[in-house]
Design a protein around this motif. Sequence first.
Motif, short mmCIF file in Angstrom:
data_model
loop_
_atom_site.label_atom_id
_atom_site.label_comp_id
_atom_site.label_asym_id
_atom_site.label_seq_id
_atom_site.Cartn_x
_atom_site.Cartn_y
_atom_site.Cartn_z
N VAL A 1 -53.47 -0.36 -8.75
CA VAL A 1 -54.55 -1.41 -8.34
C VAL A 1 -54.60 -1.42 -6.62
CG1 VAL A 1 -52.75 -3.35 -7.71
CG2 VAL A 1 -55.04 -3.84 -7.87
N CYS A 2 -55.91 -1.19 -6.10
CA CYS A 2 -56.16 -1.27 -4.78
C CYS A 2 -57.15 -2.53 -4.33
CB CYS A 2 -56.93 0.07 -4.27
SG CYS A 2 -57.53 0.53 -2.68
N VAL A 3 -56.59 -3.28 -3.33
CA VAL A 3 -57.49 -4.49 -2.86
C VAL A 3 -57.70 -4.41 -1.57
CG1 VAL A 3 -57.05 -7.10 -2.69
CG2 VAL A 3 -55.99 -5.69 -4.56
N VAL A 4 -59.03 -4.66 -1.08
CA VAL A 4 -59.45 -4.65 0.09
C VAL A 4 -59.81 -6.41 0.26
CG1 VAL A 4 -61.21 -4.43 1.82
CG2 VAL A 4 -60.44 -2.36 0.09
N PHE A 5 -59.10 -6.93 1.04
CA PHE A 5 -59.18 -8.27 1.54
C PHE A 5 -59.98 -8.53 2.79
CE2 PHE A 5 -57.10 -12.14 3.78
CZ PHE A 5 -58.16 -12.82 3.18
N ALA A 6 -61.08 -8.74 2.93
CA ALA A 6 -61.79 -8.96 4.11
C ALA A 6 -62.12 -10.20 4.43
CB ALA A 6 -63.21 -8.19 3.64
N ASP A 7 -61.13 -10.88 5.20
CA ASP A 7 -61.26 -12.23 5.58
C ASP A 7 -62.72 -12.63 6.07
OD1 ASP A 7 -60.54 -14.71 7.03
OD2 ASP A 7 -58.70 -14.37 6.96
N SER B 1 -57.71 -20.53 6.51
CA SER B 1 -57.11 -18.98 5.70
C SER B 1 -55.61 -19.49 5.56
CB SER B 1 -57.24 -17.96 6.83
OG SER B 1 -58.77 -18.02 6.94
N SER B 2 -54.90 -19.80 6.25
CA SER B 2 -53.52 -19.94 6.11
C SER B 2 -53.26 -20.60 4.67
CB SER B 2 -52.78 -21.00 7.30
OG SER B 2 -53.32 -22.33 7.18
N ASN B 3 -53.91 -21.64 4.25
CA ASN B 3 -53.58 -21.96 2.68
C ASN B 3 -54.38 -21.24 1.76
OD1 ASN B 3 -53.47 -25.33 4.41
ND2 ASN B 3 -51.85 -24.62 2.85
N LEU B 4 -55.56 -20.76 2.03
CA LEU B 4 -56.26 -19.86 0.96
C LEU B 4 -55.60 -18.72 0.73
CD1 LEU B 4 -60.07 -20.70 2.52
CD2 LEU B 4 -58.66 -21.76 0.57
N HIS B 5 -55.17 -18.19 1.58
CA HIS B 5 -54.39 -16.60 1.43
C HIS B 5 -53.22 -16.89 0.17
CE1 HIS B 5 -55.57 -14.79 5.46
NE2 HIS B 5 -56.70 -15.28 4.82
N LEU C 1 -58.21 -7.17 6.47
CA LEU C 1 -59.27 -6.98 7.59
C LEU C 1 -59.36 -8.34 8.15
CD1 LEU C 1 -61.69 -4.74 5.56
CD2 LEU C 1 -59.85 -3.88 7.18
N GLU C 2 -59.43 -8.21 9.50
CA GLU C 2 -59.58 -9.75 10.33
C GLU C 2 -61.00 -9.56 10.91
OE1 GLU C 2 -56.10 -10.23 12.60
OE2 GLU C 2 -54.90 -11.04 11.03
N ILE C 3 -61.57 -8.51 11.08
CA ILE C 3 -62.82 -8.30 11.93
C ILE C 3 -63.87 -9.14 11.67
CG2 ILE C 3 -63.83 -6.46 10.51
CD1 ILE C 3 -64.90 -5.20 12.94
N ASN D 1 -56.21 7.90 -9.48
CA ASN D 1 -55.99 7.00 -10.54
C ASN D 1 -57.00 6.38 -11.24
OD1 ASN D 1 -53.17 6.20 -9.05
ND2 ASN D 1 -54.56 5.92 -7.31
N PRO D 2 -57.31 7.32 -12.17
CA PRO D 2 -58.88 6.94 -13.07
C PRO D 2 -58.52 5.68 -13.70
CG PRO D 2 -58.08 9.24 -13.10
CD PRO D 2 -57.01 8.70 -12.36
N ASP D 3 -57.35 5.20 -14.12
CA ASP D 3 -57.15 4.06 -14.72
C ASP D 3 -56.82 2.80 -13.82
OD1 ASP D 3 -54.72 5.07 -14.09
OD2 ASP D 3 -53.57 4.02 -15.52
N GLY D 4 -56.78 3.04 -12.61
CA GLY D 4 -56.72 2.00 -11.81
C GLY D 4 -57.92 0.71 -11.56
N THR D 5 -57.63 -0.28 -10.99
CA THR D 5 -58.50 -1.40 -10.50
C THR D 5 -58.74 -1.59 -9.01
OG1 THR D 5 -57.78 -2.48 -12.61
CG2 THR D 5 -59.09 -3.71 -10.92
N CYS D 6 -59.96 -1.76 -8.76
CA CYS D 6 -60.36 -1.74 -7.35
C CYS D 6 -61.09 -3.08 -7.19
CB CYS D 6 -61.18 -0.62 -6.99
SG CYS D 6 -60.56 0.84 -6.73
N ILE D 7 -60.51 -3.77 -6.00
CA ILE D 7 -61.15 -5.37 -5.71
C ILE D 7 -61.31 -5.53 -4.76
CG2 ILE D 7 -60.35 -7.66 -5.97
CD1 ILE D 7 -58.37 -6.97 -8.31
N LEU D 8 -62.42 -5.98 -4.03
CA LEU D 8 -62.93 -6.36 -2.96
C LEU D 8 -62.84 -8.08 -2.76
CD1 LEU D 8 -63.93 -6.12 0.09
CD2 LEU D 8 -66.34 -5.93 -0.76
N ILE D 9 -62.18 -8.60 -2.01
CA ILE D 9 -61.99 -10.27 -2.05
C ILE D 9 -62.17 -10.75 -0.32
CG2 ILE D 9 -59.64 -10.10 -1.98
CD1 ILE D 9 -59.78 -12.66 -3.75
N SER D 10 -62.61 -12.11 -0.51
CA SER D 10 -62.56 -12.62 0.83
C SER D 10 -62.32 -13.97 0.42
CB SER D 10 -64.03 -12.65 1.63
OG SER D 10 -65.07 -13.40 1.12
N ASP D 11 -61.74 -14.68 1.46
CA ASP D 11 -61.25 -16.29 1.42
C ASP D 11 -62.34 -17.18 1.29
OD1 ASP D 11 -61.13 -15.48 3.94
OD2 ASP D 11 -59.43 -16.43 4.37
#
Length: 356
Positions: free
Chosen positions: A5-11, A40-44, A162-164, A201-211
Amino acid sequence: MEKPVCVVFADAFAYSSYIQLGGLGEEFSVQKIKPGIAYSSNLHYLLFDGKTPDDVGFFTDYCWKKAEYNNPGKMKNSLDQIDTLNNLYRAFERKLTKKHDNIPFGERAFFECKGKYKFMESGECTVFGKKVVKAYKKTAEASFDEAEEQVTRGEKGIVVVLEILDHVGHEVGSEGTKYINAAKMVIERTKKLFNHFKEKNPDGTCILISDHGMGDVLTGVDVLNPMKRLFGLPGEKYQVYNDSLYLRIWADSNDMLLKIGSYLNKIDCLYQIDESNRQKYGVTKHEFGDLIYVLKNGYYFNPNCFGVSLRGGVAGLHGYMEPLDQVSGILVTEFGSGEMIDAMNVFNTVRDAIGK
């Protein structure tokens, strides 16, 4: 063996901005995340661990210091309530320390800063129940570079933090050019990273998420001074703490709570977190407040106890609970339905989809 699994968390990546920029492509489905409670402190912890404020032991940053001060009436007032003197002192203090509160002089002892951020903790990290390595550097570009190296090394579980967009969103809002350009960069680098991860990782899962997203700051609301005139100084029969968007009241009698509640419920821009919603969102503890209110989109408290006004003249704020496109976060996956998802349900939905 756990599924890769690869997660990009873009706050603070706003749903409205993601849609405007066209997103990651047709193979991904985006769901608008109905905002959760607090910041954010709670949402994460809510999104990635399924933990509510009751579970983690804090709501926003400051909580009533229950262990030592059970009764608001114990506090006495002297110079504590001289706003001008207090504000000058706090402004000087903020120059020398990392404290950003504006709690009046003698009252800080009644509150404890318990808020913390999940990804700043050292050691092992988990997201959606899976062990992952963090790519969390000083800049977004450096974080993506680190993630690319992790993929090359063969890491099977990665989260990019990511905090940008949060930083820029506070500065210019979610519709400012600087924010949009940063969001474009996040999308471009995320596409590149996900392609690289899928090659390995052809069987992997990719996720982009923000809070959450970022709402425009328009109108200041003063409740502290009217409350002093109507109910006396805080610390005698009641106590109050408000940051930019959330207002919390403690009182030594039900009669006082009823009086204050009756007054606050008449203010159109305030929304009370009633008992049923406190149960839903897991904000039931006394130290979180006997009464809890949140402002509607576009408003902010001024003055407040987290700086006499909005520090640095911010243009955007988050913490609003209305499911508007601008203030809502995103869940971008290869398995989503495309429908809006409540922040309270994100953890279980993703965990079940990618496997425990």
